[in-house]
Structure formats: structure tokens, C-alpha cells
Enzyme design. Structure first.
Site, PDB file in Angstrom:
ATOM      1  N   ASP A   1     -12.616   3.290  -1.366  1.00  0.00           N
ATOM      2  CA  ASP A   1     -11.791   3.597  -0.203  1.00  0.00           C
ATOM      3  C   ASP A   1     -12.330   4.862   0.433  1.00  0.00           C
ATOM      4  OD1 ASP A   1      -9.749   3.280   1.590  1.00  0.00           O
ATOM      5  OD2 ASP A   1      -8.271   4.318   0.361  1.00  0.00           O
ATOM      6  N   HIS A   2     -12.465   4.829   1.705  1.00  0.00           N
ATOM      7  CA  HIS A   2     -13.024   5.951   2.460  1.00  0.00           C
ATOM      8  C   HIS A   2     -14.354   6.395   1.857  1.00  0.00           C
ATOM      9  CE1 HIS A   2      -8.787   7.162   4.077  1.00  0.00           C
ATOM     10  NE2 HIS A   2      -9.067   5.897   4.260  1.00  0.00           N
TER      11      HIS A   2
ATOM     12  N   HIS B   1       0.854  -1.191   0.000  1.00  0.00           N
ATOM     13  CA  HIS B   1       0.000   0.000   0.000  1.00  0.00           C
ATOM     14  C   HIS B   1       0.891   1.242   0.000  1.00  0.00           C
ATOM     15  CE1 HIS B   1      -2.717   3.095   1.496  1.00  0.00           C
ATOM     16  NE2 HIS B   1      -3.719   2.305   1.170  1.00  0.00           N
TER      17      HIS B   1
ATOM     18  N   CYS C   1      -3.592   2.535  -4.620  1.00  0.00           N
ATOM     19  CA  CYS C   1      -4.456   3.400  -3.824  1.00  0.00           C
ATOM     20  C   CYS C   1      -4.423   4.774  -4.464  1.00  0.00           C
ATOM     21  CB  CYS C   1      -4.004   3.454  -2.364  1.00  0.00           C
ATOM     22  SG  CYS C   1      -5.064   4.565  -1.413  1.00  0.00           S
TER      23      CYS C   1
ATOM     24  N   HIS D   1      -7.575   0.480  -4.260  1.00  0.00           N
ATOM     25  CA  HIS D   1      -8.365   1.341  -3.380  1.00  0.00           C
ATOM     26  C   HIS D   1      -8.725   2.539  -4.231  1.00  0.00           C
ATOM     27  CE1 HIS D   1      -6.370   0.104   0.732  1.00  0.00           C
ATOM     28  NE2 HIS D   1      -7.111  -0.853   0.210  1.00  0.00           N
TER      29      HIS D   1
ATOM     30  N   TYR E   1     -14.716   5.389   7.250  1.00  0.00           N
ATOM     31  CA  TYR E   1     -15.415   4.176   6.809  1.00  0.00           C
ATOM     32  C   TYR E   1     -16.901   4.159   7.161  1.00  0.00           C
ATOM     33  CZ  TYR E   1     -10.915   2.447   5.452  1.00  0.00           C
ATOM     34  OH  TYR E   1      -9.723   2.302   4.818  1.00  0.00           O
TER      35      TYR E   1
HETATM   36  C1  DNO Z   1      -6.745   3.782   5.122  1.00  0.00           C
HETATM   37  C2  DNO Z   1      -6.163   2.552   4.597  1.00  0.00           C
HETATM   38  C3  DNO Z   1      -4.838   2.217   5.246  1.00  0.00           C
HETATM   39  C4  DNO Z   1      -4.397   0.882   4.786  1.00  0.00           C
HETATM   40  C5  DNO Z   1      -3.088   0.407   5.263  1.00  0.00           C
HETATM   41  C6  DNO Z   1      -2.671  -0.761   4.418  1.00  0.00           C
HETATM   42  O1  DNO Z   1      -7.899   3.916   5.176  1.00  0.00           O
HETATM   43  O2  DNO Z   1      -6.078   2.599   3.232  1.00  0.00           O
HETATM   44  O3  DNO Z   1      -4.989   2.201   6.626  1.00  0.00           O
HETATM   45  O4  DNO Z   1      -5.308  -0.064   5.239  1.00  0.00           O
HETATM   46  O5  DNO Z   1      -2.150   1.380   5.215  1.00  0.00           O
HETATM   47  O6  DNO Z   1      -1.621  -1.412   4.998  1.00  0.00           O
END
Ligand code: DNO
Length: 398
Positions: free
Chosen positions: A354-355, A236, A274, A301, A371
Site C-alpha cells: 500500500d502506498h 477498510h 490496512c 494493505h 501510488y
Molecule cells: C488509500 C486507500 C484508500 C482505500 C479506500 C478503500 O490509498 O487505501 O483510498 O482505497 O479507503 O475503500
């Protein structure tokens, strides 16, 4: 693309039925109660898998681990590392034995994602996560009082940071500390200011080159076991992708990713694309990165950020912000189509919205920062629309 959803485990107030209603079929989760560095046993993994699959009518499977965390000693490259690598390798094998074969992890020292505001207001009453450069400067220079910190912030940002600090109450300052710590996903490793100073001191001698070498050392020690077990590791990116608190960051640009994949060529070593983390980096062209590293993308993500000239950024709507999400999705669908044509069985790329913004009924609900249910449901629906439309128009595999 496999539609997935981050689920925080049986205690998550957003239940598996909610996930199904949102339209996802894959679950992204982790054993957050196992301290970093301890073995993930077959029993604990199997129990979580049973929880995910408990109601067959939901049709859910545990598709990705996020995250299998890496002990700080490995990032520091200090101490006897072989036992730590051996435990990590065994956790990988145990996951594979339970049918879980994609693992997301990160290599950010000390902190995970970092924001200064968890509820920045949006028009109409929703809220979003936000990074304010001036508040971070105030934290770094005036609260942490890190030696030499002033040089890492522009005089203009620092002046605004001082003004913020001068009017902040003790409660405002505590909220800022808690917000900066909020990215750490487990119940462990949350620091107060003295604890953070101690951790930063441990990293004092670690520059970018040393951290990158430690990452490659880790990969060379675990990727062969992952390859043998049929597991894909998906690193990530750093969030945000810039040095923070004097800590180096090594997963934040195309150049970094090139060095990682050139330094460990095992096909088990891949990327979590991401778009939000990389998208906060000035100069990162996300569709170009998606195309350049397409064959290494094992998880995505998808989210967006709107950057500001002083280094601040706001989490935007999934299709808004600075990243051309349609172009990123197109690159991912093209890669899937290539894999499918090449006869690969794992051609589909799992992704999650994501988020999400906190919207409508999300507000006041006890969810993990970033989340909420409605904001993510909206993001997933929008992304699903883009995927469906692009695939139909271009004849690509979904
Ligand atoms: C945030 C996430 C990160 C992710 C870690 C992966 O929302 O994208 O916390 O889970 O960094 O290791």
C-alpha cells in the site's frame, strides 16, 4: 499470499506490463468513472475484466474491487435507503457473475484518506505522504472556520497552526485544500471549502453511535446477498483512525472491529487489514489485531507509518515505521495455513504493497498520490522477501 497491485484502469500510466514486471499477479481496481450509488453493470465489469486479462502472457486476474463506494445517504442513514441497498446488492451480484469476489469498501464520512503533504522530503531526494497535525488544525480552525474546532486540537498544535497560517501564501492554502481532498479516489465528490461546510452540516447530528448503527444497518442489508453470491466484503479502516473535522470514525480500533463483526455475524462481512491506517492510531497493536480478527481478514494493505507525539505521522518504508511487519505477516501466514488445513479453497489472502515513496524515476511522473511505481515495486519486493523467509522458517503456506 496473493501479490496484488492497485491499477487505476486503462488510463493509468503504470501499465499492466509494469505490474507484471513488479511481480504481482492480482489486480485491484474499480470502475472509478461510475458515480457513487450507481449500478455497476455486468457489461462494464466484464469490459474491465477483459482489459485486465487482455494479454494472457501477463497472467493477471482481477482479484479485488477497491472500492465499491457507499453513498453518503447510507452513512447518514437518511432518505429512502432501500433503493440504495438494492443497487449495492445488485452490483455485488454482477461482480460475482463476472468472477470478482472480494470487495473492499470504507465507511468514512465525507473524506477518504487524509494527509496535509503529498511530497514530504526524504533523505536522498525521495518523497512521502505526511500528516502534519498543525496544518490540519490551521485548515480546520482558520480556513474552514468550523464552529468549536479549537477544542479538537491541543493549544500547542493550534499555536503552530496559527504560525503556519500567518506565513502561508494563498497558493500554500490552496495546496493544503487540494491535498486534504486528494484521498478521494474518483473524479466525484471533491469539495471546495463551501462544499465541505455543506457536507459537514449534513453530518452534524451524526455521532459515533449513530454512524456505527448506520454501518451495521448497511451490513445487515447487503451481507446476506454477498454471502449468497460467494462474495467477501472487506471493510477498510479509517485513515487516520480518529475523528476529523468533527466527523465521527467507527473503523479504527480493535473495539470498533469487534462491534462490527459482533453486530453482523455473516461470514461475508470481513476486514481489509490496512496496517498503515490502523497503524496511525495510538494504541493499536497491529500483530494483535491481525491475530484477533484473523478469520475475517479477506484482503491486506501492507505499509507502515512513523507516528509523532503531536499526532502527526509520516508514511515510512514498508518494513520501517512503528508496526512490526514481520509479526503481521507471520499472523497472516498462520491464518492462511489454518484455512488451507481446514480445506477452504479461498485460503490465500490477497495483499498489496500500500502506498510507496516517490523514488528515483517516480519523481515528476503523473501518478496518483501515494501510488508511484518504484516505491511500490520496492515495497512489494521487501514484503515478498519477508513472506518467503517467514514461510520457509516456520513451514507456513504461502
Ligand atoms: C488509500 C486507500 C484508500 C482505500 C479506500 C478503500 O490509498 O487505501 O483510498 O482505497 O479507503 O475503500
Amino acid at each position: 499470499m496473493e501479490q496484488t497491485w492497485r491499477w487505476w484502469g486503462p488510463a493509468d500510466p503504470i501499465t499492466l506490463s509494469h505490474v507484471r514486471q513488479a511481480g504481482a499477479s492480482g489486480i485491484v481496481t474499480a470502475l472509478h468513472d461510475v458515480p457513487t450509488g450507481e449500478l455497476w453493470t455486468v457489461e462494464a465489469i466484464a469490459e474491465r475484466r477483459r482489459a485486465v486479462e487482455a494479454d494472457p502472457a501477463l497472467g493477471l486476474r482481477w482479484s479485488v474491487v477497491e472500492s465499491l463506494p457507499i453513498p453518503e445517504a447510507i452513512k447518514l442513514g437518511q432518505g429512502p435507503l432501500e433503493p440504495l441497498f438494492a443497487t449495492y446488492r445488485q452490483s455485488i451480484r454482477n461482480l460475482a457473475a463476472c468472477g470478482v469476489n472480494t470487495i473492499c469498501y470504507n465507511f468514512m464520512p465525507v473524506l477518504d484518506w487524509t494527509r496535509t503533504e503529498l511530497r514530504a522530503p526524504l533523505p536522498g531526494g525521495g518523497t512521502a505522504l505526511r500528516f502534519n497535525a498543525h496544518q490540519f488544525a490551521a485548515f480546520d480552525c482558520l480556513m474552514l472556520e468550523r464552529c468549536g474546532a479549537e477544542a479538537d486540537h491541543s493549544p500547542e498544535v493550534l499555536a503552530r497552526g496559527r504560525a503556519w497560517f500567518a506565513q502561508a501564501t494563498e497558493a500554500d492554502k490552496q495546496t493544503l485544500v487540494d491535498t486534504i481532498m486528494a484521498g478521494l479516489p474518483g473524479a466525484f465528490d471533491r469539495y471546495d471549502i463551501p462544499g465541505l461546510r455543506t457536507m459537514l452540516a449534513r453530518f452534524a447530528g451524526i455521532d459515533r453511535a449513530a454512524l456505527r448503527a448506520n454501518l451495521l444497518h448497511f451490513l445487515r442489508n447487503v451481507a446476506p446477498a454477498a454471502e449468497e453470491a460467494g462474495v467477501r466484503l472487506a471493510i477498510h479502516p479509517d485513515d487516520p483512525p480518529r475523528p476529523l473535522l468533527g466527523l465521527p470514525r467507527v473503523v479504527g480500533s480493535a473495539e470498533d472491529l469487534y462491534a462490527i463483526f459482533a453486530g453482523c455475524e455473516s461470514p461475508a462481512s470481513g476486514l481489509t487489514l490496512c496496517t498503515g491506517s490502523l497503524g496511525a492510531g495510538v494504541g493499536n497493536d497491529l500483530p494483535a489485531i491481525a491475530r484477533q480478527f484473523a478469520s475475517r481478514i479477506y484482503f491486506a494493505h501492507l505499509r507502515n507509518v512513523a507516528k509523532e507525539p503531536d499526532g502527526s505521522f509520516m508514511e515510512a518504508e514498508h518494513l520501517g515505521g512503528d508496526t512490526d511487519m514481520v509479526a503481521v505477516v507471520t499472523a497472516l501466514l498462520e491464518e492462511q495455513t489454518r484455512r488451507k488445513r481446514a480445506g477452504e479453497d479461498r485460503w490465500r489472502i490477497p495483499f498489496r504493497p500500500d502506498h510507496g515513496h516517490e523514488l528515483i524515476y517516480d519523481q515528476g511522473r503523473p501518478t496518483h498520490p501515494g501510488y508511484p511505481v518504484i516505491g511500490r515495486l520496492k515495497g512489494l519486493a521487501e514484503l515478498r522477501g519477508v513472506i518467503t523467509a517467514v514461510a520457509a522458517l516456520k513451514g507456513l503456506a504461502t
